[in-house]
Design an enzyme around this catalytic site. Structure first.
Site, short mmCIF file in Angstrom:
data_model
loop_
_atom_site.label_atom_id
_atom_site.label_comp_id
_atom_site.label_asym_id
_atom_site.label_seq_id
_atom_site.Cartn_x
_atom_site.Cartn_y
_atom_site.Cartn_z
N ARG A 118 0.82 -1.21 0.00
CA ARG A 118 0.00 0.00 0.00
C ARG A 118 0.86 1.26 0.00
O ARG A 118 0.51 2.26 -0.59
CB ARG A 118 -0.91 0.00 1.24
CG ARG A 118 -1.95 1.08 1.22
CD ARG A 118 -2.70 1.29 2.51
NE ARG A 118 -2.95 0.14 3.34
CZ ARG A 118 -3.93 -0.76 3.15
NH1 ARG A 118 -4.73 -0.64 2.12
NH2 ARG A 118 -4.08 -1.76 3.99
N TYR A 119 1.97 1.21 0.70
CA TYR A 119 2.86 2.36 0.81
C TYR A 119 4.09 2.09 -0.05
O TYR A 119 4.47 0.94 -0.26
CB TYR A 119 3.31 2.54 2.26
CG TYR A 119 2.20 2.83 3.24
CD1 TYR A 119 1.61 4.08 3.30
CD2 TYR A 119 1.76 1.85 4.13
CE1 TYR A 119 0.60 4.35 4.22
CE2 TYR A 119 0.76 2.12 5.06
CZ TYR A 119 0.18 3.38 5.10
OH TYR A 119 -0.80 3.64 6.00
N ARG A 127 7.26 -0.13 1.72
CA ARG A 127 7.10 -1.26 2.65
C ARG A 127 5.91 -2.14 2.27
O ARG A 127 4.94 -1.66 1.70
CB ARG A 127 6.95 -0.77 4.09
CG ARG A 127 5.87 0.27 4.31
CD ARG A 127 6.25 1.11 5.53
NE ARG A 127 5.22 2.04 5.98
CZ ARG A 127 5.00 3.24 5.44
NH1 ARG A 127 5.68 3.63 4.39
NH2 ARG A 127 4.07 4.04 5.93
N CYS A 166 -2.99 -18.54 14.81
CA CYS A 166 -2.60 -17.76 15.99
C CYS A 166 -2.85 -18.62 17.22
O CYS A 166 -3.75 -19.45 17.20
CB CYS A 166 -3.46 -16.50 16.12
SG CYS A 166 -3.46 -15.47 14.64
N CYS A 185 -8.26 -13.50 18.48
CA CYS A 185 -8.82 -12.30 19.09
C CYS A 185 -10.15 -12.00 18.43
O CYS A 185 -10.22 -11.92 17.21
CB CYS A 185 -7.89 -11.12 18.90
SG CYS A 185 -6.16 -11.55 19.26
N CYS A 208 -10.26 -9.29 15.83
CA CYS A 208 -9.25 -9.35 14.76
C CYS A 208 -9.76 -8.68 13.48
O CYS A 208 -10.84 -9.00 12.99
CB CYS A 208 -8.89 -10.79 14.45
SG CYS A 208 -7.63 -10.91 13.15
N ARG A 258 -8.41 -9.09 10.62
CA ARG A 258 -8.20 -9.97 9.48
C ARG A 258 -8.96 -11.28 9.67
O ARG A 258 -8.55 -12.33 9.17
CB ARG A 258 -6.71 -10.22 9.25
CG ARG A 258 -5.91 -8.91 9.15
CD ARG A 258 -4.58 -9.08 8.47
NE ARG A 258 -4.76 -9.44 7.08
CZ ARG A 258 -4.45 -10.62 6.57
NH1 ARG A 258 -3.94 -11.57 7.33
NH2 ARG A 258 -4.66 -10.86 5.30
N ASP A 307 -11.48 -1.25 13.28
CA ASP A 307 -11.95 -0.97 11.93
C ASP A 307 -13.29 -1.61 11.67
O ASP A 307 -13.98 -2.05 12.60
CB ASP A 307 -10.88 -1.31 10.90
CG ASP A 307 -10.47 -2.72 11.04
OD1 ASP A 307 -11.38 -3.55 11.20
OD2 ASP A 307 -9.26 -3.01 11.02
N ASP A 313 -7.32 3.38 10.39
CA ASP A 313 -6.88 2.80 9.13
C ASP A 313 -8.08 2.99 8.19
O ASP A 313 -9.13 2.37 8.38
CB ASP A 313 -6.53 1.32 9.33
CG ASP A 313 -5.33 0.91 8.49
OD1 ASP A 313 -5.14 1.50 7.41
OD2 ASP A 313 -4.61 0.00 8.92
N LYS A 357 -3.17 4.55 7.21
CA LYS A 357 -3.37 5.03 8.58
C LYS A 357 -3.40 6.55 8.63
O LYS A 357 -2.49 7.20 8.12
CB LYS A 357 -2.24 4.52 9.46
CG LYS A 357 -2.20 3.00 9.53
CD LYS A 357 -1.00 2.55 10.35
CE LYS A 357 -0.86 1.04 10.34
NZ LYS A 357 -0.42 0.51 9.03
C1 LIG Z 1 0.28 -0.52 8.86
C2 LIG Z 1 0.79 -0.94 7.58
C3 LIG Z 1 2.15 -0.80 7.27
C4 LIG Z 1 3.16 -0.25 8.24
O1 LIG Z 1 2.89 1.10 8.53
P1 LIG Z 1 3.85 1.94 9.45
O2 LIG Z 1 3.10 3.22 9.67
O3 LIG Z 1 5.12 2.13 8.71
O4 LIG Z 1 4.07 1.17 10.71
C5 LIG Z 1 2.56 -1.20 6.02
N1 LIG Z 1 1.70 -1.70 5.11
C6 LIG Z 1 0.38 -1.81 5.38
C7 LIG Z 1 -0.52 -2.37 4.34
C8 LIG Z 1 -0.11 -1.46 6.62
O5 LIG Z 1 -1.42 -1.61 6.90
S1 SF4 Z 2 -5.36 -9.82 16.08
FE1 SF4 Z 2 -5.86 -11.45 14.58
S2 SF4 Z 2 -3.91 -11.94 13.59
FE2 SF4 Z 2 -3.42 -10.82 15.49
S3 SF4 Z 2 -3.12 -12.44 17.03
FE3 SF4 Z 2 -5.24 -11.79 17.18
S4 SF4 Z 2 -6.36 -13.23 15.85
FE4 SF4 Z 2 -4.18 -13.39 15.30
#
Ligand SMILES: *Cc1c(COP(=O)(O)O)cnc(C)c1O
Ligand code: SF4
Length: 384
Positions: free
Chosen positions: A128-129, A132, A141, A145, A148, A150, A309, A346, A353
């Site tokens: 996305r960025y 990174r 996991c 959670c 979560c 995801r 989110d 986010d 973010k």
């Molecule tokens: C959060 C995130 C990052 C890392 O973001 P930082 O602000 O550098 O910690 C990188 N890629 C994605 C897709 C993210 O959601």
């Molecule tokens: S937030 Fe989601 S990915 Fe992270 S430890 Fe908990 S269940 Fe696993």
């Protein structure tokens, strides 16, 4: 003169210890209790397992049955032992035991709240960025959670990252020299064996343009036993390596977690905390302050405070943004700035973010800027 030892456990955690549930494992020898494989093997996965530790409500029992197909439940004995047996509002319980609210969709819920699929050039990579990527290496996991973000992927065996997918992710990173920072995530990457992690981190380290690796893991919270001396040594072979973790509540601030964070810091692995603001768990500045000053004592820096989110079935955890801003205002000033995270949303759909900052500036013109300090007192400064 020796300095007095700092407490390893947060004061709130200490106050509630009396009500914790380790007693049902009282006959488990410490060697087994401290063995992460034993913890993994003995996870609590059913209502019957949980009934040994807490008194479940009718709603929780129904939610456990009805969410089973959608998002698995699992708790390590270590994490389960942090729950209060009788307190339905317990901050650990809310994070790990399903509630009926999960079954009630909110009209604002989204399937893919952060637009991860849209920014997924190959399965398992979100780019996305510019500099990174997020690299998903497992769907497992130790504890799932309930909040979560995801959850549509996590715990689902059909989304497991096989050998081919990992290879394709590595190929993508190799082919993109602009990627200098890789966040190894999941699921929880620490559910891989040391051998596989070592291989994976080693493969990333072979890529000349990858400067920084960040390991995103909740194991310091849910399974701190996972970090044996040998594991920490293995991780430290892949420097510069950072670790992002996810403490949300003072009950998680235990001596075991403290020892793990300190062992990581001792080997130069900088730890940062990504807390999620959760209704009924930590939507209170005193609670967040308590966790964050404890983290600093273990040399782990509070990094982000996330607004929950719009993932499916977690709307009951959402805290109004105005309340989040009040909490941020209450944090800045009374405690060290080191203990103040950046509060972010986010953005839905993949905007990334966005920091949410309380309004300190009241006005700004050609002459001066006027603002209020942490105590609410007015000040001015020439605007240029
Ligand atoms: C959060 C995130 C990052 C890392 O973001 P930082 O602000 O550098 O910690 C990188 N890629 C994605 C897709 C993210 O959601
Ligand atoms: S937030 Fe989601 S990915 Fe992270 S430890 Fe908990 S269940 Fe696993």
């Amino acid at each position: 003169m020796t300095a007095p030892a700092l407490p390893e456990e947060s004061p709130i955690a200490r106050d509630v210890r009396g009500s914790s549930s380790r007693s049902i494992w009282a006959d488990v020898p410490d060697e087994l209790w401290n063995d992460w494989r034993w913890q993994q093997r003995n996870r609590l996965r059913t209502a019957e397992d949980l009934e040994r530790v807490v008194t479940l409500s009718e709603g929780e029992r129904r939610a456990i049955a009805e969410t089973a197909g959608a998002f698995r439940m699992a708790l390590t004995p270590y994490y389960a032992a942090l729950m209060a047996r009788e307190d339905p509002a317990c901050g650990i319980r809310a994070q790990a035991i399903p509630r009926v609210d999960e079954l009630t969709p909110n009209p604002t819920d989204l399937d893919d709240p952060l637009g991860e699929e849209r920014f997924m050039p190959v399965p398992g990579i979100t780019h996305r960025y510019p500099d990174r990527v997020l690299f998903y290496v497992t769907h497992n996991c130790p504890v799932y959670c309930r909040h979560c973000t995801r959850k549509r992927k996590v715990s689902d065996p059909t989304s497991a990252a096989g050998h081919d997918q990992l290879g394709a992710g590595l190929d993508y990173i190799r082919a993109h020299p602009e990627v200098r920072d890789v966040l190894v995530s999941g699921g929880d990457p620490m559910t891989l064996s040391d051998e596989r992690l070592d291989q994976l981190l080693g493969a990333l380290r072979q890529i000349p343009h990858v400067e920084v690796i960040r390991l995103c893991t909740r194991n310091p919270v849910t399974l701190p036993q996972r970090f044996s001396a040998a594991t920490v040594e293995m991780l430290a072979r892949h420097h510069p390596l950072f670790l992002h973790t996810h403490f949300n509540h003072p009950r998680e601030c235990t001596p075991e977690a403290a020892r793990t964070l300190r062992a990581l810091a001792d080997r130069g692995i900088n730890c940062a905390n990504q807390m999620v603001l959760l209704a009924g768990v930590n939507d209170d500045a005193r609670i967040i302050r308590e966790v964050n000053v404890w983290l600093l004592r273990q040399r782990c820096r509070p990094y982000y405070l996330f607004q929950a989110d719009l993932a499916q079935g977690i709307s009951h955890f959402r805290v109004p943004v105005a309340r989040g801003l009040e909490i941020m205002r209450a944090l800045r000033g009374p405690v060290s700035g080191m203990a103040v995270p950046t509060y972010v949303i986010d953005a839905p759909g993949g905007g990334g973010k966005i920091p949410m900052v309380p309004a300190y500036v009241e006005s700004i013109d050609d002459e001066s800027v006027t603002f209020r300090n942490w105590q609410g007192l007015p000040y001015t400064y020439p605007s240029r």
